[in-house]
Each structure stands twice: as structure tokens, then as C-alpha cells.
Enzyme design. Structure first.
Site, PDB file in Angstrom:
ATOM      1  N   LYS A  67     -47.471  13.735 -51.081  1.00  0.00           N
ATOM      2  CA  LYS A  67     -46.502  14.763 -50.694  1.00  0.00           C
ATOM      3  C   LYS A  67     -45.096  14.189 -50.474  1.00  0.00           C
ATOM      4  O   LYS A  67     -44.109  14.914 -50.545  1.00  0.00           O
ATOM      5  CB  LYS A  67     -46.997  15.496 -49.458  1.00  0.00           C
ATOM      6  CG  LYS A  67     -48.277  16.278 -49.770  1.00  0.00           C
ATOM      7  CD  LYS A  67     -48.721  17.154 -48.645  1.00  0.00           C
ATOM      8  CE  LYS A  67     -49.849  18.080 -49.074  1.00  0.00           C
ATOM      9  NZ  LYS A  67     -51.119  17.370 -49.343  1.00  0.00           N
TER      10      LYS A  67
HETATM   11  C1  LIG Z   1     -52.144  17.857 -50.142  1.00  0.00           C
HETATM   12  C2  LIG Z   1     -53.147  16.908 -50.655  1.00  0.00           C
HETATM   13  C3  LIG Z   1     -53.986  17.214 -51.755  1.00  0.00           C
HETATM   14  C4  LIG Z   1     -53.989  18.578 -52.419  1.00  0.00           C
HETATM   15  O1  LIG Z   1     -52.861  18.781 -53.235  1.00  0.00           O
HETATM   16  P1  LIG Z   1     -52.450  20.250 -53.732  1.00  0.00           P
HETATM   17  O2  LIG Z   1     -51.119  20.135 -54.352  1.00  0.00           O
HETATM   18  O3  LIG Z   1     -52.420  21.079 -52.463  1.00  0.00           O
HETATM   19  O4  LIG Z   1     -53.500  20.732 -54.670  1.00  0.00           O
HETATM   20  C5  LIG Z   1     -54.848  16.238 -52.204  1.00  0.00           C
HETATM   21  N1  LIG Z   1     -54.925  15.024 -51.615  1.00  0.00           N
HETATM   22  C6  LIG Z   1     -54.147  14.693 -50.558  1.00  0.00           C
HETATM   23  C7  LIG Z   1     -54.300  13.353 -49.936  1.00  0.00           C
HETATM   24  C8  LIG Z   1     -53.229  15.617 -50.044  1.00  0.00           C
HETATM   25  O5  LIG Z   1     -52.458  15.276 -48.990  1.00  0.00           O
END
Ligand SMILES: *Cc1c(COP(=O)(O)O)cnc(C)c1O
Length: 463
Positions: free
Chosen positions: A109
Site C-alpha cells: 500500500k
Molecule cells: C491490502 C492488502 C492486500 C489486498 O489488496 P487489494 O488491493 O485490497 O486487493 C493483500 N495483501 C496485503 C498485505 C495487503 O495489505
């Protein structure tokens, strides 16, 4: 490039307006009118660094930020990553891994939220406005948003999380941040309570406008845009295969939707392998055409413990023909989403030939996730976090053995020490960034699940 809502009530927005609006005012999501085709540029982009490539890819979607400014913004966004590639590809022999966890909070993120923080600051710097950003998190989004926005001019950020229900590491990542524009709110309740407070406060139009509330969750178009870049960057690092499969551990459909856009822009991704844990609403949709809300299960991959995926609506819009017949697609999206909101279930007719052959799906149980962590370590010595393991498990089951497989790694294993301990009790997984948080002073404000208390907290600390 202009932006419109997936539900048809808003159109003709410039990029900066779309970023500041977040969720469209008609309840839909904002999408670009077209998806640019970049196939003729792929040779010219060969050899570019991550930030240079990002600037070029993003420029195709941004008509109202001068190229020099955009370049500066992008460079600043990836300065804090701990390796020069930003998102390096590691080859394990069987498959390649794209490491998306080299940012300040060790989860993918950061790639989008570092950019969004700089973008907000840039836009506000030009208009002289200020915003109060409000978010709810079960873990990773909160710390990545705080790291993206800490110390930024003209912005206060409020993050709600369920008190005692995030992992200790995740809580420390949020509450040890000392910048005066950051406010952690520990809600005595569940993550759903936090989300419901967030929804309620955004529905109060008078309050929202008076305090200029803004959102950082993945409905914001700029987050999707930043995520398109690493699909291209990985393909160059893999020496430009003529075709490849990509496995993506999926919760909110943001990450994999960026892959879908990269594919439509001309990147030769063959299949997008959508991997879920036992919260498999999306996997079921792609098998049956039925989108039905279920109960949320708690798993070893908690960042994917999500039932309703906001970015899915953007996918529906394009798949229903949004680029060529926008109004018709928007009407169909609106009917689908309203039906879903009313009854908890909606169905799409999958019998149209060629409706979509992009996605293949599968899910991994907790046992399969832990077994994958062990198997990858035994075979290659490499440690993967539980989310990445979900992607690898499903990726290996669904891949085409004739072409390379790229598995997206969404977090550093040290962030999920419990799951790592369940998989590999004999080893300990650490990271210096997390170790450095031990013993630092923390700040959080405890609050009941109460809209009135939330409002008075914002009134007290708003910019
Ligand atoms: C947020 C997150 C996901 C999921 O990603 P999306 O874009 O919501 O599908 C997967 N793995 C981790 C470690 C995350 O923080």
C-alpha cells in the site's frame, strides 16, 4: 484525460478534481473516459528506472499537472523505499516474485499512498485549501496512509482502528508516529464498527463539507493509477516475455484491477490469477456470475478478510463496455450495485461469449497458506508472508506452465509474525524498521463506537 462516475451522475472531471472528490458524488467510483494504449511506447521505455517509468505511465492519465511537477512528485514518492528498484523481481526458479514491500510500512500500500500524500499536498498547495483525511483500518492501510500524510502541509489525518484487534506491530506502526497532524483513534469495537462510523460521517453532508473531509481508501483513483506502474516495471525486469501470468492475492480488488488496466493498456499479461483466502466472494463471482455477500471469516491473511470489494465496480463498468457506450454501461452498473445493496446479491449474465477470459480464480485455506510458506522456504530458502502465500498457492494451481508466472508479494513476512510462527515455529522473522519501534512513546485516543464522539474528536483536532 477526463473522469466520470461508474454510475453516470458525474462526468468531465479533470484528474485533480477526481483525486479530491474520492468517491463520486452519485455513490459511484471515478474512472477515466478511456484507457490509453501504450504498445507503441514499450520499446522507448525500456531501461527506465521506476520513477521515470511511473511518470510516463501516469502522464497518459493526467492532463492537468505539468510534466516537471509530476516528475518531482513521483520522485519524492519513491525516495523512502529501501532499494533502488523500488519493486524488485526475484526469480525462485519455478516462478518470479515481485516484491512490493520495500516502502516505509513494509506493505504494497506504500506504493500508492506515498504518491497520494504528495499529490494531496501539491494540489492543496496550489488552491490554498486544507483537508481533514479520515480513514478506517484493520491494519495495513492505516499505517501506510499515516506514513504517506505525516507532516504534510494543510492536512490532518484521523485513523480509526479497532482497539486491541490489529496486530501489535501494526498498532505500533500507527501510534508511534509523533507528527502533530496525525490522530489515532482506537475504537472500542470491531473493524466493521469503524467502517460504519466512517460511512455515517461521510453521509452527513453538512459535517463533511464544513470540515472538508477527504478519504484515503482505495476508492481514490490515484491509488489505482500508482499501482499500474509496477506491472510494467516487472515485465521489463523479466526481460519482456511475450506472454506471462500474474497471481495477485486479492481483497479489495485494487491491486489486481491495476493489473487489468495494465493489460488493457497493452502489457502482454495472459491471465490475471485472482487469489483469495476463504473470503471468496470474488472467486465465486468469476466462476458463476453471482456476486453475493457472505459472512467475513478471520484468516491467517487478515488484510484480505474482506467481503465487498470497492474496486470491483470499476471493473464491471469497463467490462460492460464503459469505454465505448458509457451511459449504457453506467446504467447497468447502477442497477447491479443497487440490487446488490438491496438484497446482498446480484447476478451478471456470463453467457455472452468472450465476456471475460482475463481472470482465473481460486482460493487458499489457512492450512494451504501455511503449507505454502513452508514449501517455498524448503524449496528455495525464500520467506513469504501469508498473503503472498495465498497468491503463490493459487498461482501454481492455475498457471499456464508454458509461460512465466509472476507472483505479487504484498507484504514483508515480519509484519505477520503470528502466521509466520504458525507456519515455521522454529524461526523468527524480524525487520529493523519494526524493531526500531520498540519502546517508542505511543499516542492514541480511545473512543466508544459513537458517531457523536467521533464528530467531537474531529471538531477538536480539525485543521
Ligand atoms: C491490502 C492488502 C492486500 C489486498 O489488496 P487489494 O488491493 O485490497 O486487493 C493483500 N495483501 C496485503 C498485505 C495487503 O495489505
Amino acid at each position: 484525460m477526463k473522469y466520470r462516475s461508474t454510475r453516470g451522475g458525474v462526468s468531465g472531471l479533470a484528474f485533480r478534481q477526481a483525486v479530491m472528490m474520492g468517491l463520486a458524488t452519485d455513490g459511484g467510483l471515478l474512472v477515466p473516459h478511456e484507457i490509453p494504449d501504450v504498445r507503441s511506447r514499450l520499446d522507448e521505455w525500456q531501461g527506465l528506472g521506476f520513477a521515470e517509468l511511473a511518470t510516463r505511465i501516469m502522464a497518459g492519465y493526467i492532463g492537468d499537472i505539468p510534466a516537471d511537477d509530476l516528475e518531482l512528485l513521483v520522485h519524492r514518492s519513491y525516495e523512502r523505499f529501501d532499494c533502488p528498484e523500488v519493486a524488485p523481481v526475484v526469480d525462485t526458479g519455478d516462478f518470479a516474485i515481485l516484491e512490493l514491500f520495500h516502502g516505509p510500512t513494509l506493505a504494497f500500500k506504500d506504493i500508492a499512498l506515498q504518491f497520494l500524500g504528495n499529490l494531496f499536498e501539491y494540489i492543496l498547495g496550489q488552491t490554498g485549501e486544507t483537508i481533514n483525511v479520515l480513514g478506517a483500518t484493520s491494519g495495513d492501510t492505516g499505517s501506510a496512509a499515516i506514513e504517506g500524510l505525516r507532516g504534510k502541509e494543510g492536512i490532518h489525518i484521523f485513523i480509526m482502528f479497532p482497539d486491541g484487534r490489529t496486530s501489535p506491530v501494526q498498532e505500533r506502526q500507527m501510534t508511534t508516529v509523533a507528527d502533530r497532524n496525525v490522530f489515532n483513534i482506537a475504537v472500542e469495537g470491531s473493524f466493521d464498527d469503524c467502517q460504519s462510523l466512517l460511512k455515517q460521517i461521510f453521509l452527513d453532508a453538512e459535517f463533511r463539507d464544513r470540515y472538508r473531509l477527504a478519504a484515503v481508501n482505495s476508492v481514490n483513483w490515484a491509488r489505482v493509477l500508482a499501482q499500474i506502474v509496477y506491472y510494467f516495471h516487472a515485465w521489463y525486469q523479466m526481460d519482456r516475455p511475450a506472454a506471462f501470468d500474474v497471481a495477485v492475492p486479492t481483497g479489495n480488488f485494487g491491486n489486481i484491477f491495476a493489473g487489468y488496466l495494465a493489460r488493457r493498456m497493452g502489457l502482454p499479461i495472459d491471465r490475471l490469477i485472482l487469489a483469495t483466502n476463504s473470503n471468496d466472494i470474488l472467486a465465486r463471482f468469476f466462476r458463476t456470475g453471482v456476486y453475493r455477500r457472505g459472512e467475513v471469516f478471520h484468516t491467517e491473511s487478515p488484510a484480505m478478510d474482506i467481503q465487498v470489494s470497492s474496486n470491483f465496480e470499476r471493473y464491471l463498468y469497463y467490462q460492460l463496455g464503459g469505454e465505448t457506450r458509457a451511459d449504457k454501461a453506467a446504467g447497468e452498473v447502477r442497477a447491479f450495485m443497487e440490487g446488490f445493496a438491496r438484497t446482498g446479491s446480484a447476478k451478471l449474465d456470463f453467457n455472452t461469449p468472450g465476456f471475460d477470459d482475463t481472470f482465473v480464480t481460486g482460493s487458499a485455506s489457512d492450512e494451504e497458506t501455511l503449507a505454502t510458506i513452508r514449501a517455498v522456504r524448503e524449496r528455495t530458502g525464500y520467506l513469504v508472508d501469508p498473503h503472498t502465500a495465498v497468491g503463490i498457492h493459487v498461482g501454481q494451481a492455475c498457471r499456464n506452465p508454458e509461460i512465466p508466472l509472476l507472483c505479487l508479494s504484498t507484504a514483508h513476512p515480519a509484519k505477520f509474525e503470528d502466521a509466520m510462527h504458525h507456519a515455521l515455529p522454529d524461526i523468527s522473522v524480524g525487520h529493523p524498521v519494526l524493531a526500531a519501534l520498540d519502546g517508542l512513546p505511543t499516542r492514541k485516543e480511545r473512543m466508544k463506537t459513537s458517531l457523536e464522539d467521533l464528530k467531537s474528536c474531529i471538531v477538536r483536532y480539525a485543521i
